[in-house]
Design a protein around this motif. Structure first.
Motif, PDB file in Angstrom:
ATOM      1  N   LEU A  32      90.034 135.892 101.464  1.00  0.00           N
ATOM      2  CA  LEU A  32      89.992 135.287  99.981  1.00  0.00           C
ATOM      3  C   LEU A  32      90.113 136.554  99.185  1.00  0.00           C
ATOM      4  O   LEU A  32      89.131 137.500  99.087  1.00  0.00           O
ATOM      5  CB  LEU A  32      88.740 134.741  99.756  1.00  0.00           C
ATOM      6  CG  LEU A  32      88.832 133.257  99.841  1.00  0.00           C
ATOM      7  CD1 LEU A  32      87.648 132.547  99.049  1.00  0.00           C
ATOM      8  CD2 LEU A  32      89.989 132.541  99.562  1.00  0.00           C
ATOM      9  N   LEU A  33      91.167 136.941  98.725  1.00  0.00           N
ATOM     10  CA  LEU A  33      91.533 137.866  97.867  1.00  0.00           C
ATOM     11  C   LEU A  33      91.131 137.597  96.429  1.00  0.00           C
ATOM     12  O   LEU A  33      91.271 136.661  95.639  1.00  0.00           O
ATOM     13  CB  LEU A  33      92.905 138.259  98.104  1.00  0.00           C
ATOM     14  CG  LEU A  33      93.544 139.679  97.701  1.00  0.00           C
ATOM     15  CD1 LEU A  33      92.858 140.791  98.897  1.00  0.00           C
ATOM     16  CD2 LEU A  33      95.044 139.929  97.608  1.00  0.00           C
ATOM     17  N   PRO A  34      90.349 138.684  95.922  1.00  0.00           N
ATOM     18  CA  PRO A  34      89.995 138.590  94.294  1.00  0.00           C
ATOM     19  C   PRO A  34      91.420 138.760  93.523  1.00  0.00           C
ATOM     20  O   PRO A  34      92.198 139.453  93.713  1.00  0.00           O
ATOM     21  CB  PRO A  34      89.087 139.459  94.050  1.00  0.00           C
ATOM     22  CG  PRO A  34      89.041 140.402  94.968  1.00  0.00           C
ATOM     23  CD  PRO A  34      89.682 139.838  96.124  1.00  0.00           C
ATOM     24  N   LYS A  84      88.897 134.090  92.590  1.00  0.00           N
ATOM     25  CA  LYS A  84      89.964 134.048  93.542  1.00  0.00           C
ATOM     26  C   LYS A  84      91.439 134.094  93.177  1.00  0.00           C
ATOM     27  O   LYS A  84      91.733 133.692  92.136  1.00  0.00           O
ATOM     28  CB  LYS A  84      89.773 132.516  94.315  1.00  0.00           C
ATOM     29  CG  LYS A  84      90.758 132.259  95.311  1.00  0.00           C
ATOM     30  CD  LYS A  84      90.437 130.779  95.676  1.00  0.00           C
ATOM     31  CE  LYS A  84      91.134 130.268  96.639  1.00  0.00           C
ATOM     32  NZ  LYS A  84      92.739 130.540  96.904  1.00  0.00           N
ATOM     33  N   MET A  85      92.185 135.028  93.772  1.00  0.00           N
ATOM     34  CA  MET A  85      93.699 135.281  93.300  1.00  0.00           C
ATOM     35  C   MET A  85      94.362 133.944  93.211  1.00  0.00           C
ATOM     36  O   MET A  85      94.415 133.246  94.434  1.00  0.00           O
ATOM     37  CB  MET A  85      94.199 136.297  94.058  1.00  0.00           C
ATOM     38  CG  MET A  85      95.428 136.572  93.716  1.00  0.00           C
ATOM     39  SD  MET A  85      96.500 137.947  94.292  1.00  0.00           S
ATOM     40  CE  MET A  85      95.597 139.428  93.788  1.00  0.00           C
ATOM     41  N   SER A  86      94.973 133.299  92.207  1.00  0.00           N
ATOM     42  CA  SER A  86      95.613 132.340  92.289  1.00  0.00           C
ATOM     43  C   SER A  86      96.697 132.193  91.291  1.00  0.00           C
ATOM     44  O   SER A  86      96.282 132.619  90.036  1.00  0.00           O
ATOM     45  CB  SER A  86      94.621 131.083  92.308  1.00  0.00           C
ATOM     46  OG  SER A  86      95.238 129.766  91.699  1.00  0.00           O
ATOM     47  N   LYS A 135      95.123 146.404  84.854  1.00  0.00           N
ATOM     48  CA  LYS A 135      94.365 145.716  83.918  1.00  0.00           C
ATOM     49  C   LYS A 135      92.914 145.162  84.578  1.00  0.00           C
ATOM     50  O   LYS A 135      92.377 144.180  84.268  1.00  0.00           O
ATOM     51  CB  LYS A 135      95.385 144.339  83.629  1.00  0.00           C
ATOM     52  CG  LYS A 135      95.914 144.598  82.315  1.00  0.00           C
ATOM     53  CD  LYS A 135      97.005 143.443  81.914  1.00  0.00           C
ATOM     54  CE  LYS A 135      96.434 141.894  82.215  1.00  0.00           C
ATOM     55  NZ  LYS A 135      97.891 141.180  81.882  1.00  0.00           N
ATOM     56  N   THR A 136      93.078 145.459  85.984  1.00  0.00           N
ATOM     57  CA  THR A 136      91.935 144.870  87.016  1.00  0.00           C
ATOM     58  C   THR A 136      90.612 145.057  86.460  1.00  0.00           C
ATOM     59  O   THR A 136      90.420 146.151  85.866  1.00  0.00           O
ATOM     60  CB  THR A 136      92.054 145.527  88.364  1.00  0.00           C
ATOM     61  OG1 THR A 136      93.257 145.400  88.641  1.00  0.00           O
ATOM     62  CG2 THR A 136      91.035 144.811  89.446  1.00  0.00           C
ATOM     63  N   VAL A 137      89.771 143.935  86.388  1.00  0.00           N
ATOM     64  CA  VAL A 137      88.584 144.267  85.691  1.00  0.00           C
ATOM     65  C   VAL A 137      87.497 145.217  86.655  1.00  0.00           C
ATOM     66  O   VAL A 137      87.635 145.300  87.745  1.00  0.00           O
ATOM     67  CB  VAL A 137      87.564 142.775  85.771  1.00  0.00           C
ATOM     68  CG1 VAL A 137      88.169 142.120  84.716  1.00  0.00           C
ATOM     69  CG2 VAL A 137      87.469 142.328  87.121  1.00  0.00           C
ATOM     70  N   THR A 138      86.798 145.961  85.835  1.00  0.00           N
ATOM     71  CA  THR A 138      85.819 146.595  86.178  1.00  0.00           C
ATOM     72  C   THR A 138      84.417 146.716  85.464  1.00  0.00           C
ATOM     73  O   THR A 138      84.633 145.944  84.501  1.00  0.00           O
ATOM     74  CB  THR A 138      86.287 148.211  86.174  1.00  0.00           C
ATOM     75  OG1 THR A 138      86.509 148.745  84.946  1.00  0.00           O
ATOM     76  CG2 THR A 138      87.436 148.549  87.357  1.00  0.00           C
ATOM     77  N   GLU A 177      81.066 145.130  95.308  1.00  0.00           N
ATOM     78  CA  GLU A 177      81.368 144.235  94.142  1.00  0.00           C
ATOM     79  C   GLU A 177      82.401 144.804  93.310  1.00  0.00           C
ATOM     80  O   GLU A 177      82.294 144.465  92.133  1.00  0.00           O
ATOM     81  CB  GLU A 177      79.903 144.581  93.579  1.00  0.00           C
ATOM     82  CG  GLU A 177      78.664 144.061  94.169  1.00  0.00           C
ATOM     83  CD  GLU A 177      77.598 144.496  93.518  1.00  0.00           C
ATOM     84  OE1 GLU A 177      77.417 145.372  92.653  1.00  0.00           O
ATOM     85  OE2 GLU A 177      76.548 143.833  93.967  1.00  0.00           O
ATOM     86  N   ASN A 178      83.361 145.318  93.825  1.00  0.00           N
ATOM     87  CA  ASN A 178      84.403 146.142  93.005  1.00  0.00           C
ATOM     88  C   ASN A 178      85.905 145.302  93.574  1.00  0.00           C
ATOM     89  O   ASN A 178      86.219 145.492  94.500  1.00  0.00           O
ATOM     90  CB  ASN A 178      84.277 147.376  93.503  1.00  0.00           C
ATOM     91  CG  ASN A 178      85.339 148.282  92.789  1.00  0.00           C
ATOM     92  OD1 ASN A 178      86.347 147.899  92.857  1.00  0.00           O
ATOM     93  ND2 ASN A 178      84.821 149.749  92.904  1.00  0.00           N
ATOM     94  N   VAL A 179      86.492 144.701  92.330  1.00  0.00           N
ATOM     95  CA  VAL A 179      87.734 144.097  92.807  1.00  0.00           C
ATOM     96  C   VAL A 179      88.713 145.024  93.294  1.00  0.00           C
ATOM     97  O   VAL A 179      89.509 144.603  94.076  1.00  0.00           O
ATOM     98  CB  VAL A 179      88.089 143.287  91.596  1.00  0.00           C
ATOM     99  CG1 VAL A 179      89.653 142.861  91.789  1.00  0.00           C
ATOM    100  CG2 VAL A 179      87.289 142.391  90.951  1.00  0.00           C
TER     101      VAL A 179
END
Ligand code: TRP
Length: 340
Positions: free
Chosen positions: A197-199, A205-207, A229-232, A245-247
């Protein structure tokens, strides 16, 4: 995988538009590895399956080309893996007709996909069969024909598809039993790990439906933009961080080399790895994985003639086997073998 030598592996892919990197890592990459490790491999575009829900000729055509270009761009070798369109193999629908004569209706009634449709209708207080066409109802029959016609040994599947392979085995058994002849080979499924499952870039979940996905085939500028743009969280570069815990790190584990991944893990844990740095590294790894495939994909999508040629050649190769299987089936039931 020495024990798999000589076995035939088969995968069907419904044409459903361009993939994101979660699709690649969870499904496409494992399937490509399996195809490469088996002596005989078949991969086909399940366009008749798509037809149950897509009444749009342009979309069906375009999506089918996209699937072909996608797999080729990501490394499928058409000289080895036989790549074809389901609709180019007339032996498949003929086998559906034959299988339907030995398959109890009750088997179709137990199909998960059909039951799910009925449950949805019940929830909405509609007729149980509202919006259920015969294509959906007999989906498992067509899928069994796909598999059995190619004399398949192994079908790699996710959990949701296991029942379909069991049904295909059942149908092969009904046929062989009815005509007292071992004509159809009983396929086995190989359960795939369910796709890591990729975030997505927002951490869910990536979708595609969340709009948080990174498409496989995009230009470098767009790729960079999505990575940035990836969340941190707001930890400073010097602070130690939990990579799990890190995308950014989660995605990186699938596209970096093992050494790179270990190095990023260590740097996060020790402190000193800032999110900006990590994003840059993730971007570079994505570029390394997808820049060339993207160029190849664009090239193929601009050359439909070439895609048609590859698919036609694949169909011709597949039909050597499918014609033989169907001839044996026809012979077993008292019909003529196929003539040339
Ligand atoms: N049902 C499969 C899916 O939804 C696609 C498919 C059609 C398939 N025919 C197949 C998969 C034969 C494996 C073998 O993903």
């Amino acid at each position: 995988m020495a024990d798999q030598k000589g076995k035939t592996i088969l995968t069907g892919v419904k044409p459903t538009g361009a993939p994101h990197i979660g699709n690649y890592i969870g499904a496409i990459r494992p399937a490509l590895r399996l195809a490469a490790s088996h002596e005989k491999s078949y991969l086909f575009i399940a366009d008749y399956h798509a037809l149950n829900a897509v009444y749009d000729p342009k979309a069906l055509k375009e999506d089918s080309y996209q699937v072909a270009a996608c797999w080729l761009a990501l490394g499928l070798d058409p000289a080895k893996t036989v790549l074809y369109r389901q609709s180019d193999i007339p032996e498949i629908p003929e086998l559906v007709t034959i299988l339907s004569a030995v398959t109890p209706k009750g088997l179709m009634d137990r199909s998960h996909a059909y039951k799910a449709a009925k449950d949805r209708n019940a929830e909405e207080n509609r007729d149980p069969d509202a919006d259920v066409n015969m294509g959906l109802y007999t989906y498992p029959l067509l899928m069994a024909a796909d598999i059995l016609i190619a004399n398949t040994d192994i079908v790699p599947v996710g959990k949701d598809q296991v029942q379909h392979i069991e049904f295909a085995r059942d149908m092969a058994g009904y046929f062989n039993g009815a005509f007292k002849k071992n004509v159809l080979k009983l396929p086995e499924y190989q359960l795939e790990a369910g796709g890591a499952l990729l975030p997505g870039i927002d951490g869910r979940k990536m979708s595609k439906s969340y709009g948080n996905h990174i498409p496989v085939f995009i230009d470098s500028a767009a790729r960079r933009k999505l990575v940035m743009k990836t969340v941190t969280d707001s930890k400073l570069p010097a602070e130690p961080k939990n990579p799990d815990e890190n995308v950014i790190f989660q995605i990186y584990t699938h596209v970096g080399t093992p050494e790179e991944v270990q190095a990023m893990r260590d740097a996060f844990e020790k402190g000193g790895m800032g999110y900006g740095d990590a994003k840059q590294k993730l971007f570079e790894a994505l570029e390394r994985n997808f820049e060339q495939p993207t160029a190849k994909y664009n090239e193929l999508m601009a050359d439909r003639k070439k895609l048609d040629d590859i698919l036609e050649e694949g169909a011709a190769r597949a039909r050597k086997v499918t014609r033989e299987t169907l001839s044996n089936v026809r012979e077993a039931i008292g019909l003529a073998r196929l003539r040339n």
